[in-house]
Design a protein around this motif. Structure first.
Motif, PDB file in Angstrom:
ATOM      1  N   LYS A  60      -2.070  -6.074  -5.887  1.00  0.00           N
ATOM      2  CA  LYS A  60      -1.044  -4.899  -5.762  1.00  0.00           C
ATOM      3  C   LYS A  60      -1.650  -3.558  -6.655  1.00  0.00           C
ATOM      4  O   LYS A  60      -0.862  -2.729  -6.890  1.00  0.00           O
ATOM      5  N   GLN A  61      -2.827  -3.320  -6.316  1.00  0.00           N
ATOM      6  CA  GLN A  61      -3.514  -2.202  -6.794  1.00  0.00           C
ATOM      7  C   GLN A  61      -3.546  -0.988  -5.717  1.00  0.00           C
ATOM      8  O   GLN A  61      -3.832   0.128  -6.257  1.00  0.00           O
ATOM      9  N   PHE A  62      -3.081  -1.569  -4.587  1.00  0.00           N
ATOM     10  CA  PHE A  62      -2.884  -0.293  -3.544  1.00  0.00           C
ATOM     11  C   PHE A  62      -2.100  -0.981  -2.605  1.00  0.00           C
ATOM     12  O   PHE A  62      -1.985  -2.434  -2.591  1.00  0.00           O
ATOM     13  N   ASP A  63      -1.435  -0.128  -1.609  1.00  0.00           N
ATOM     14  CA  ASP A  63      -0.491  -0.485  -0.531  1.00  0.00           C
ATOM     15  C   ASP A  63      -1.107  -0.463   0.741  1.00  0.00           C
ATOM     16  O   ASP A  63      -0.979  -1.383   1.654  1.00  0.00           O
ATOM     17  N   GLU A  64      -1.743   0.439   1.090  1.00  0.00           N
ATOM     18  CA  GLU A  64      -2.490   0.842   2.412  1.00  0.00           C
ATOM     19  C   GLU A  64      -3.799   1.190   2.263  1.00  0.00           C
ATOM     20  O   GLU A  64      -4.219   1.789   1.175  1.00  0.00           O
ATOM     21  N   LEU A  65      -4.634   1.183   3.539  1.00  0.00           N
ATOM     22  CA  LEU A  65      -6.000   1.415   3.310  1.00  0.00           C
ATOM     23  C   LEU A  65      -6.510   2.550   4.386  1.00  0.00           C
ATOM     24  O   LEU A  65      -5.950   2.153   5.527  1.00  0.00           O
ATOM     25  N   ARG A  83     -12.787  -6.234  10.000  1.00  0.00           N
ATOM     26  CA  ARG A  83     -13.041  -7.353   8.934  1.00  0.00           C
ATOM     27  C   ARG A  83     -11.735  -7.339   8.292  1.00  0.00           C
ATOM     28  O   ARG A  83     -11.383  -8.435   8.115  1.00  0.00           O
ATOM     29  N   LEU A  84     -11.285  -6.389   8.171  1.00  0.00           N
ATOM     30  CA  LEU A  84      -9.979  -6.068   7.155  1.00  0.00           C
ATOM     31  C   LEU A  84      -8.801  -6.024   8.084  1.00  0.00           C
ATOM     32  O   LEU A  84      -7.657  -6.053   7.396  1.00  0.00           O
ATOM     33  N   GLU A  85      -8.644  -5.652   9.363  1.00  0.00           N
ATOM     34  CA  GLU A  85      -7.650  -5.275   9.914  1.00  0.00           C
ATOM     35  C   GLU A  85      -6.311  -6.148   9.923  1.00  0.00           C
ATOM     36  O   GLU A  85      -5.182  -5.885   9.768  1.00  0.00           O
ATOM     37  N   ASN A  86      -6.735  -7.641   9.905  1.00  0.00           N
ATOM     38  CA  ASN A  86      -5.629  -8.594   9.660  1.00  0.00           C
ATOM     39  C   ASN A  86      -5.543  -9.193   8.501  1.00  0.00           C
ATOM     40  O   ASN A  86      -4.561 -10.139   8.282  1.00  0.00           O
ATOM     41  N   LYS A  87      -6.037  -8.334   7.629  1.00  0.00           N
ATOM     42  CA  LYS A  87      -5.698  -8.949   6.022  1.00  0.00           C
ATOM     43  C   LYS A  87      -5.075  -7.782   5.220  1.00  0.00           C
ATOM     44  O   LYS A  87      -4.337  -8.344   4.105  1.00  0.00           O
ATOM     45  N   ILE A  88      -5.407  -6.582   5.820  1.00  0.00           N
ATOM     46  CA  ILE A  88      -4.966  -5.549   4.758  1.00  0.00           C
ATOM     47  C   ILE A  88      -4.210  -4.680   5.616  1.00  0.00           C
ATOM     48  O   ILE A  88      -4.721  -4.198   6.779  1.00  0.00           O
ATOM     49  N   PRO A  89      -2.783  -3.965   5.220  1.00  0.00           N
ATOM     50  CA  PRO A  89      -2.309  -2.958   6.004  1.00  0.00           C
ATOM     51  C   PRO A  89      -3.032  -1.614   6.107  1.00  0.00           C
ATOM     52  O   PRO A  89      -3.241  -1.007   5.037  1.00  0.00           O
ATOM     53  N   PHE A  90      -3.444  -1.119   7.202  1.00  0.00           N
ATOM     54  CA  PHE A  90      -3.964   0.126   7.265  1.00  0.00           C
ATOM     55  C   PHE A  90      -2.964   1.368   7.155  1.00  0.00           C
ATOM     56  O   PHE A  90      -2.073   1.198   8.148  1.00  0.00           O
TER      57      PHE A  90
END
Length: 209
Positions: A60-65, A83-90
């Motif tokens: 929880k060091q950030f919310d969106e990318l 690579r990250l689309e389905n793992k991290i909320p953009f």
């Protein structure tokens, strides 16, 4: 308010961070950068490399990318996003001075700089950047991972495919299609569809390589 993480602590990443904070769209910004040896850039902490992103999100060091990598590395930008689309909320950063019609669609990962005008039924696809004062007319689609420099003007019913770069002050007339992986030089005028990818410059536009 949320914390935004930006991949890339260089000039583009710093600009995005500035807009995110000064426009009060995010409470805090952090960087991930594979090349920086600094602990912070412009007082914004660099908390790791791209390999650390998923762990940092779990903690929880950030919310969106968002990805702050410039137009010279669009393939890298695409690779990281996929690579990250389905793992991290953009996230999505649309500056408050931009005018966006209510029927326009701006997809995740995109950044819209100050002074842009986005007309009716425009689609800005994922992970694209529209720099200062771009103007996109009605019924136009800007493809994924595309970068528009300041004051690019695109007329109506245009389709620009993914991984394209349009240089500063370039203009595209209506009913044009531009194939993926195309680069348009500064000040160029596009008056017919581009079906072969490469670098084009000039008025009239000509293929360079």
């Amino acid at each position: 308010m949320k914390t935004l993480a930006i991949i890339g602590a260089g000039d583009l990443g710093q600009q995005i961070a500035h807009f995110a904070l000064s426009d009060q769209q995010y409470k805090k910004v952090v960087f991930f950068d594979d090349f920086s040896i600094k602990k912070s850039v412009n007082s914004i902490p660099v908390i790791g490399k791209t390999a650390d992103i998923e762990k940092a999100f779990v903690l929880k060091q950030f919310d969106e990318l968002l990805i702050g990598i410039g137009y010279k590395h669009l393939d890298v930008k695409k690779h990281l996003f996929e690579r990250l689309e389905n793992k991290i909320p953009f996230g999505k950063l649309i500056h408050s001075t931009a005018w966006v019609d209510s029927t326009a669609i701006i997809e995740s990962g995109s950044v819209i700089y100050p002074g842009c005008v986005i007309d009716a039924r425009v689609i800005i696809k994922k992970n694209s950047v529209l720099n200062i004062s771009c103007s996109i007319a009605h019924d136009t689609t800007i493809g994924k991972h595309t970068f528009l420099s300041p004051r690019v003007a695109v007329a109506g019913f245009v389709t620009i495919e993914e991984l394209c770069f349009l240089g500063i002050n370039s203009t595209v007339i209506d009913n044009i299609n531009i194939i993926n992986n195309t680069q348009i030089g500064a000040g160029s005028l596009v008056v017919k569809s581009i079906v072969k990818c490469g670098l084009y410059i000039g008025n009239p536009l000509r293929f360079i390589r």
